[in-house]
Design an enzyme around this catalytic site. Structure first.
Site, mmCIF file in Angstrom:
data_model
loop_
_atom_site.group_PDB
_atom_site.id
_atom_site.type_symbol
_atom_site.label_atom_id
_atom_site.label_comp_id
_atom_site.label_asym_id
_atom_site.label_seq_id
_atom_site.Cartn_x
_atom_site.Cartn_y
_atom_site.Cartn_z
ATOM 1 N N PRO A 86 41.990 32.973 70.181
ATOM 2 C CA PRO A 86 41.469 33.924 71.169
ATOM 3 C C PRO A 86 41.481 35.373 70.699
ATOM 4 O O PRO A 86 42.194 35.733 69.763
ATOM 5 C CB PRO A 86 42.424 33.745 72.353
ATOM 6 N N CYS A 87 40.669 36.169 71.370
ATOM 7 C CA CYS A 87 40.644 37.613 71.154
ATOM 8 C C CYS A 87 41.816 38.183 71.958
ATOM 9 O O CYS A 87 41.830 38.105 73.173
ATOM 10 C CB CYS A 87 39.306 38.137 71.689
ATOM 11 N N GLN A 88 42.812 38.678 71.256
ATOM 12 C CA GLN A 88 43.996 39.232 71.925
ATOM 13 C C GLN A 88 44.272 40.612 71.361
ATOM 14 O O GLN A 88 43.540 41.075 70.498
ATOM 15 C CB GLN A 88 45.209 38.316 71.660
ATOM 16 N N ASN A 129 35.965 33.059 66.681
ATOM 17 C CA ASN A 129 36.454 33.903 67.770
ATOM 18 C C ASN A 129 35.256 34.329 68.606
ATOM 19 O O ASN A 129 34.114 34.079 68.217
ATOM 20 C CB ASN A 129 37.184 35.131 67.178
#
Ligand SMILES: C[S@@+](CC[C@H](N)C(=O)[O-])C[C@H]1O[C@@H](n2cnc3c(N)ncnc32)[C@H](O)[C@@H]1O
Length: 405
Positions: A86-88, A129
């Site tokens: 994930p994009c975190q 992603n």
């Protein structure tokens, strides 16, 4: 070079299936899949039902546990590391020392990938992603992707990336995802690309150009990344374009135009004679119409500021003559983003079936029919990737691995 894969954040096995469809000798030596907070690990169970479980180097089974608990040196050897993560918030703190002297936020999965690269030194990596990775966070555009590239540079890897719209390359879904291909500078491929001009690499010679051909590109922009990852975290901001290449900490980026192929249309993946439960009831119809429609709603923000929230309409029903929109984990729930189609037989409106969701992601029919509740089948598909995109990349990797000797 042995065609061995480790699949992190494996979900229901989209990467593995994409490679296995090639039938060219790819072997997944280990995988990891654990849904935080979930009592039943449906995705892991589905994965194991297709491929079986894998032992680590100590002969133990830890594929269904939080990857952050895994001692990375016990992961079986592999030459290709893959994973959709994930994009975190990838920012790093100044304090404490981890394996290479920086400390990222807890629970941020990029650091698990980095630790795996450090422990296992795979020659090649493919990561997936969301497209907004390149622009995150809003307050420091490009910082998070800059951190990823700076980490790879520090570990002596180069990288190519592309934002790929799956529908452009023949799929039945307009899903845009960032694919990152990283490779050791010391690999044969790394040496070859090291002698290739960035514009040529992006246009025709590189991995992404060969996997996802393009027809045009704009002027190159370039920037050198700091070698200090904390400096990148604190100060870096850059408008990354939809294609690019990083080697020796220098980033070259271009906006490219994809070479379009005929997509699969929604009408081509619809089933006939579906159960009446998929139909939209008269009772729920007004709610669907409202959610899908344009609206302007007065709202108040947390600090008391009043504003008008507005959104345009979405296609209702979704057009048969286009590929689907991006499937989310909420697919099938009463939700603005859920697909609604006109049933080809009855002409009435309905949601997709789990099999149609699988087809939209390029999985085999009934891939997730492994005992999980129907809601979870849609959830797993919303999390997954478009399998034929992996197969395209795998085909190019077949050639690259052959040249590694
Ligand atoms: C974007 S999905 C990838 C899906 C996969 N590519 C597929 O084809 O199904 C990310 C996956 O990572 C898993 N995950 C999240 N945190 C994890 C952790 N700490 N350890 C292992 N897996 C994790 C999630 O459960 C999710 O299935």
């Amino acid at each position: 070079m042995e065609k061995t894969i480790c699949e992190l954040f494996a979900g229901v096995g989209g990467f593995r299936l994409g490679f296995e469809k090639l039938n060219s000798g790819w072997e997944t030596t280990w995988f990891s899949q654990w849904e935080p907070g979930a009592k039943t690990q449906w995705a892991h169970e589905c994965y194991v039902s297709h491929f079986g479980d894998s032992k680590d180097l100590k002969g133990e089974f830890h594929t269904g546990e939080d990857i952050s608990l895994m001692e990375k040196k016990h992961i079986p050897n592999h030459n290709l590391l893959v994973g959709g993560f994930p994009c975190q918030d990838y920012s790093v703190a100044h304090t404490l020392a981890s394996s290479k002297g920086i400390e990222g936020k807890k629970g941020v999965l990029w650091w698990q990938i980095r630790d795996t690269i450090i422990a296992k030194e795979p020659s090649f990596c493919i990561f997936e992603n969301v497209d907004r990775l390149l622009k995150s966070p809003a307050s420091q555009r490009g910082r998070d992707f800059g951190i990823i590239l700076a980490c790879l540079a520090e570990l002596n890897y180069s990288a190519e990336w592309r934002v790929v719209n799956a529908a452009t390359y023949g799929a039945s879904q307009r899903r845009r995802r960032t694919f990152i291909f990283a490779y050791k500078n010391s690999s044969n491929y790394g040496r070859k690309m090291g002698n290739t001009m960035p514009d040529k690499l992006i246009m025709s010679e590189g991995f992404m150009a060969k996997s996802f051909p393009i027809v045009a590109m704009d002027e190159m922009t370039s920037i050198e990344l700091s070698k200090d990852i904390i400096d990148v975290s604190d100060n870096f901001s850059f408008p990354f374009k939809n294609a690019g290449y990083m080697t020796n900490s220098v980033v070259y980026t271009f906006n490219i135009t994809e070479k379009e192929e005929q997509p699969i249309l929604l009408k081509e993946i619809l089933q006939s004679d579906v159960d009446k439960d998929f139909y939209i009831s008269e009772e729920k119809m007004p709610k669907w119409v409202y959610l899908k429609g344009a609206k302007k709603i007065p709202r108040k923000s947390a600090n008391g500021h009043e504003y008008i929230f507005s959104e345009g309409p979405v296609a209702f029903p979704d057009s048969w003559d286009r590929p689907g929109r991006t499937m989310l984990t909420s697919e099938s729930t009463l939700n603005r983003s859920t697909h609604v189609v006109t049933d080809p037989g009855s002409g009435k409106l309905r949601i997709l079936t789990p099999v149609e969701a699988e087809r939209m992601q390029g999985f085999d029919d009934d891939w997730t029919n492994s005992g999980m509740p129907q809601r979870m089948r849609f959830f797993c598909m919303g999390n997954a990737l478009v399998v034929p995109m992996v197969t395209r990349m795998g085909k190019v990797l077949d050639g690259i691995f052959a040249e590694e000797g």
